[in-house]
Structure formats: C-alpha cells, structure tokens
Write a protein that holds these residues in place. Structure first.
Motif, mmCIF file in Angstrom:
data_model
loop_
_atom_site.group_PDB
_atom_site.id
_atom_site.type_symbol
_atom_site.label_atom_id
_atom_site.label_comp_id
_atom_site.label_asym_id
_atom_site.label_seq_id
_atom_site.Cartn_x
_atom_site.Cartn_y
_atom_site.Cartn_z
ATOM 1 N N GLU A 117 21.687 -4.263 -11.838
ATOM 2 C CA GLU A 117 21.449 -5.348 -12.882
ATOM 3 C C GLU A 117 21.955 -6.627 -11.904
ATOM 4 O OE1 GLU A 117 19.749 -4.632 -15.091
ATOM 5 O OE2 GLU A 117 19.969 -2.550 -15.870
ATOM 6 N N THR A 118 21.149 -7.658 -12.428
ATOM 7 C CA THR A 118 21.478 -8.892 -12.023
ATOM 8 C C THR A 118 22.959 -9.590 -12.359
ATOM 9 O OG1 THR A 118 19.161 -9.469 -12.021
ATOM 10 C CG2 THR A 118 20.680 -11.501 -11.934
ATOM 11 N N THR A 119 23.391 -10.062 -11.196
ATOM 12 C CA THR A 119 24.817 -10.558 -11.526
ATOM 13 C C THR A 119 24.667 -12.195 -11.402
ATOM 14 O OG1 THR A 119 25.352 -10.125 -9.345
ATOM 15 C CG2 THR A 119 26.161 -8.446 -10.880
ATOM 16 N N GLY A 120 25.690 -13.174 -12.059
ATOM 17 C CA GLY A 120 25.548 -14.428 -12.063
ATOM 18 C C GLY A 120 26.950 -15.049 -12.118
ATOM 19 N N LEU A 121 27.007 -16.112 -11.406
ATOM 20 C CA LEU A 121 28.127 -16.969 -11.575
ATOM 21 C C LEU A 121 28.010 -18.163 -12.076
ATOM 22 C CD1 LEU A 121 31.158 -17.197 -10.704
ATOM 23 C CD2 LEU A 121 30.492 -18.546 -8.668
ATOM 24 N N CYS A 131 23.953 -21.798 -13.951
ATOM 25 C CA CYS A 131 24.240 -20.653 -13.126
ATOM 26 C C CYS A 131 24.094 -21.295 -11.656
ATOM 27 C CB CYS A 131 22.942 -19.698 -13.163
ATOM 28 S SG CYS A 131 23.073 -18.546 -12.010
ATOM 29 N N ILE A 132 25.608 -21.000 -10.915
ATOM 30 C CA ILE A 132 25.502 -21.695 -9.565
ATOM 31 C C ILE A 132 25.276 -20.484 -8.446
ATOM 32 C CG2 ILE A 132 27.061 -23.472 -10.307
ATOM 33 C CD1 ILE A 132 29.404 -21.973 -9.035
ATOM 34 N N ALA A 133 25.234 -19.216 -8.603
ATOM 35 C CA ALA A 133 25.034 -18.397 -7.737
ATOM 36 C C ALA A 133 24.424 -17.061 -8.555
ATOM 37 C CB ALA A 133 26.313 -17.698 -6.978
ATOM 38 N N GLU A 134 23.527 -16.515 -7.861
ATOM 39 C CA GLU A 134 22.932 -15.221 -8.703
ATOM 40 C C GLU A 134 22.513 -14.134 -7.663
ATOM 41 O OE1 GLU A 134 20.070 -15.010 -12.327
ATOM 42 O OE2 GLU A 134 18.990 -15.454 -10.537
ATOM 43 N N CYS A 135 22.664 -12.785 -7.794
ATOM 44 C CA CYS A 135 22.289 -11.833 -7.199
ATOM 45 C C CYS A 135 21.410 -10.965 -7.898
ATOM 46 C CB CYS A 135 23.628 -10.833 -6.793
ATOM 47 S SG CYS A 135 24.605 -11.620 -5.578
ATOM 48 N N VAL A 136 20.144 -10.956 -7.691
ATOM 49 C CA VAL A 136 18.912 -10.529 -8.567
ATOM 50 C C VAL A 136 18.816 -8.884 -8.439
ATOM 51 C CG1 VAL A 136 16.694 -10.743 -9.116
ATOM 52 C CG2 VAL A 136 17.744 -12.503 -8.442
ATOM 53 N N SER A 137 18.792 -8.157 -9.415
ATOM 54 C CA SER A 137 18.570 -6.836 -9.369
ATOM 55 C C SER A 137 17.316 -6.494 -8.779
ATOM 56 C CB SER A 137 18.462 -6.289 -11.043
ATOM 57 O OG SER A 137 17.741 -5.084 -11.040
ATOM 58 N N PRO A 138 17.358 -5.100 -7.847
ATOM 59 C CA PRO A 138 16.271 -4.782 -7.202
ATOM 60 C C PRO A 138 15.322 -4.175 -8.009
ATOM 61 C CG PRO A 138 18.100 -3.045 -6.830
ATOM 62 C CD PRO A 138 18.447 -4.316 -7.851
ATOM 63 N N GLU A 139 15.417 -3.921 -9.290
ATOM 64 C CA GLU A 139 14.499 -3.139 -10.274
ATOM 65 C C GLU A 139 13.277 -3.967 -10.335
ATOM 66 O OE1 GLU A 139 14.658 -0.378 -11.532
ATOM 67 O OE2 GLU A 139 16.801 0.196 -11.182
ATOM 68 N N VAL A 140 12.003 -3.589 -10.692
ATOM 69 C CA VAL A 140 10.866 -4.183 -11.024
ATOM 70 C C VAL A 140 10.730 -5.111 -12.248
ATOM 71 C CG1 VAL A 140 8.461 -4.138 -11.301
ATOM 72 C CG2 VAL A 140 9.516 -2.735 -9.867
ATOM 73 N N VAL A 141 11.350 -4.496 -13.256
ATOM 74 C CA VAL A 141 11.697 -5.222 -14.668
ATOM 75 C C VAL A 141 13.151 -5.692 -14.557
ATOM 76 C CG1 VAL A 141 11.802 -5.137 -16.918
ATOM 77 C CG2 VAL A 141 9.890 -3.964 -15.811
ATOM 78 N N ARG A 142 13.239 -6.792 -14.632
ATOM 79 C CA ARG A 142 14.709 -7.486 -14.191
ATOM 80 C C ARG A 142 14.973 -8.648 -15.011
ATOM 81 N NH1 ARG A 142 13.460 -8.077 -7.972
ATOM 82 N NH2 ARG A 142 12.237 -9.909 -7.974
ATOM 83 N N MET A 143 16.227 -9.216 -14.986
ATOM 84 C CA MET A 143 16.344 -10.372 -15.712
ATOM 85 C C MET A 143 16.749 -11.452 -14.453
ATOM 86 S SD MET A 143 15.738 -9.888 -18.791
ATOM 87 C CE MET A 143 15.996 -11.595 -19.238
ATOM 88 N N ALA A 144 16.436 -12.720 -14.510
ATOM 89 C CA ALA A 144 16.953 -13.658 -13.231
ATOM 90 C C ALA A 144 16.740 -15.038 -13.835
ATOM 91 C CB ALA A 144 15.872 -13.366 -12.068
ATOM 92 N N ALA A 217 16.925 -9.709 -23.474
ATOM 93 C CA ALA A 217 17.808 -9.814 -22.447
ATOM 94 C C ALA A 217 19.346 -9.321 -23.204
ATOM 95 C CB ALA A 217 18.106 -11.109 -21.669
ATOM 96 N N ALA A 218 20.194 -8.728 -22.329
ATOM 97 C CA ALA A 218 21.291 -8.047 -22.660
ATOM 98 C C ALA A 218 22.294 -8.604 -21.707
ATOM 99 C CB ALA A 218 21.579 -6.798 -23.182
ATOM 100 N N ALA A 219 23.717 -8.947 -22.028
ATOM 101 C CA ALA A 219 24.530 -9.218 -20.946
ATOM 102 C C ALA A 219 26.048 -8.945 -21.427
ATOM 103 C CB ALA A 219 24.338 -10.765 -20.412
ATOM 104 N N ILE A 220 26.807 -8.861 -20.327
ATOM 105 C CA ILE A 220 28.325 -8.868 -20.458
ATOM 106 C C ILE A 220 28.793 -9.942 -19.329
ATOM 107 C CG2 ILE A 220 28.734 -6.435 -21.304
ATOM 108 C CD1 ILE A 220 29.498 -5.701 -18.490
ATOM 109 N N ALA A 221 29.966 -10.467 -19.803
ATOM 110 C CA ALA A 221 30.458 -11.430 -19.036
ATOM 111 C C ALA A 221 31.828 -11.649 -19.246
ATOM 112 C CB ALA A 221 29.872 -12.985 -19.395
ATOM 113 N N ALA A 237 23.424 -9.035 -16.123
ATOM 114 C CA ALA A 237 22.638 -9.147 -17.095
ATOM 115 C C ALA A 237 21.326 -8.138 -16.806
ATOM 116 C CB ALA A 237 22.096 -10.647 -17.201
ATOM 117 N N GLY A 238 20.407 -7.695 -18.067
ATOM 118 C CA GLY A 238 19.592 -6.790 -17.463
ATOM 119 C C GLY A 238 18.551 -6.834 -18.853
ATOM 120 N N PRO A 239 17.610 -6.300 -19.019
ATOM 121 C CA PRO A 239 16.723 -5.985 -19.905
ATOM 122 C C PRO A 239 17.214 -5.122 -21.008
ATOM 123 C CG PRO A 239 15.495 -5.250 -17.913
ATOM 124 C CD PRO A 239 17.001 -5.392 -17.356
#
Length: 289
Positions: A117-121, A131-144, A217-221, A237-239
C-alpha cells in the motif's frame, strides 16, 4: 519597414513593462500580510499596498483562485492560503527536514513493499498538513496523494497522529471550539469527537481513519518524535475495500517499529522530555472509526 519594426518593438516592450508592473503589485499585496497582520480587510489591503480597491479586489480574486489567499465570508477578511505555505515548505524541506527525509525514505519504501500500500510522510503546515514524501503502491487500484498535497490537519489518520503530539495550547488553537467554520478548521462537534479520539491515539501510539480525508480511503498513521516533540507522521493508506481493518491491524507492529527507529535516530528519548510521547499497546486499534 524599419518604422513598423520599431513600432512593434515598442508595443512589445510596453506589454512587458505592464506585465512586470502587475507582478510587482501582486507581490506588494502579498507582502502586506507580513506587516499589517495575518487577517486583513479589502480596504486595509488596498491602503497598505497603495492600490485602488477595485484593483486590489481583482488581484485578490485571482490569488484566491490559485489558493494563495483565502476569504472569510463572515468577517470579510483575507488571509494567506495553503499555496503560500506549500511554497514555504519547499524551502524548509531543503533545510531542517533534509535529515528527516533522508532517514524516512528507506523506511517508507520498506513499509510500501511489506504492505503493498502507499506510504507517506506528513508534517504540520499551519492548521493543515502536507505530504512531503510518498512511496506509491504498485497496485492498479491505489491511494496516492502526491507530494505537496495539503489537507486539513484534523482529518485523516496522519492528521490525528500529528495532533496527538501537540501541546494543549497548540491543539486549542488548531481546533478553536466555537469559532466560525473556515477551511482547515473543524466544527465544534468534530473538535469534540477529535479530542476524545486523540486520547486513544496517545495510548495506542497510532491512529486509524476510514474515508475521513478521501472517499474510499483507509489509513493508519503514527507520529515520529524528535528531540523537540512530534516532527512528522508516517501513514499507510489504501482503498478501504482492500486495506481492511484486519489488514491494517496486522501492519501496526511494523509501523510502530518503524517510527520508533526513526524517532531514536532523530534524538527522541522515550518517556523523556516530551509529555505527549505515546506508550504503544502493540496490536491494539485506535482513532476515530
């Protein structure tokens, strides 16, 4: 022919001069906020900038359309908007946040690879978060979100993680119960619910969210602590359909271990000078459901 060329050159130069003059007027208008105050009426802005009221109003409307100023319809005052903060953040990131980014990026990538899933700082930006940094999920359906995206501080797991480390006076200023509603500020009812949720976030060490900042969207932080307190928040974060409560709960130990490692590298001492430092109950769930 030479006369025509000269005339065309004069017209072009005149146009450039008018354009430069307009830019100088806009910059003068923005600079008023640094001397006259953070919230100013149209009349005050026009007087301080030396502009006619209709001219100042046209410029403010253009600035408002791009997010450089905001307008409070209740008071009629103008304030600097999130786009100005985003530009300022670009400068800050090159300075004091360089170390934070350097430390966090490998961990963001690892969490992304572990969860898919997508991670962010995220960091605090006025009454917002960015959001100052983000690593986007490789999934086709994703949160970014996208780097530089500004969101309300009170909405979403990352926002709650950041708020959980704030001193009471700073938190009061952000929430400001009973104040007129404006972008980036919760209603009185939202503020009351958020205060209750933050108690749990501090106990557990992390926050969750379901469709608070974005539909579907759903997330933990969890907060990242430095020597001076909360420096940032790391979110996953992810769908909501895929990033279920069960999946999120399973990822909590990894997230908490990650923020603990980065916090230690930033000079944080657990249980030391920061009274807001959470004592995580690993595997527990928290935040506003």
């Amino acid at each position: 022919m030479p006369r025509r060329a000269a005339a065309e050159g004069d017209t072009s130069a005149a146009g450039e001069e008018r354009g430069a003059q307009a830019i100088h007027r806009v910059l003068t208008l923005l600079e008023v906020f640094s001397t006259a105050g953070p919230s100013i009426s149209l009349t005050e802005l026009s007087e301080h900038a030396g502009l006619a009221v209709p001219t100042a109003h046209r410029m403010l409307r253009a600035l408002q359309s791009r997010g450089y100023v905001t307008h409070d319809p209740i008071s009629g005052h103008y304030s600097l908007g999130p786009s100005v903060m985003t530009l300022a953040q670009a400068v800050l990131v090159r300075g004091e946040q360089d170390r934070l980014l350097t430390l966090a990026m490998p961990h963001l990538e690892a969490l992304r690879d572990q969860t898919n899933e997508t991670t962010g700082l995220h960091v605090v930006l006025g009454n917002s978060r960015v959001c100052i940094a983000e690593c986007v999920s490789p999934e086709v359906v994703r949160m970014a979100l996208g780097v530089g995206r500004v969101l309300p501080l009170y909405a979403g797991a990352a926002g709650k993680a950041l708020l959980s480390g704030m001193r009471d006076d700073a938190l009061d200023a952000v929430l400001a119960d009973g104040a007129p509603q404006r972008p980036g500020r919760p209603t009185t009812a939202e503020a009351a619910r958020l205060r209750r949720a933050l108690v749990v976030v501090r106990e557990d060490g992390y926050a969750t969210s379901d469709e608070e900042a974005a539909a579907g969207a759903a997330a933990i932080a969890a907060p990242v602590f430095g020597a001076r307190g909360v420096e940032a928040a790391i979110a996953i974060a992810g769908p909501a359909a895929r990033w279920s409560r069960t999946a999120r709960t399973a990822a909590v130990p990894r997230l908490l271990a990650t923020v603990a490692t980065i916090s230690e590298q930033l000079g944080h001492r657990p249980g030391g000078d920061n009274p807001r430092a959470a004592r995580p109950r690993r595997g527990a769930t928290s935040g506003t459901r």
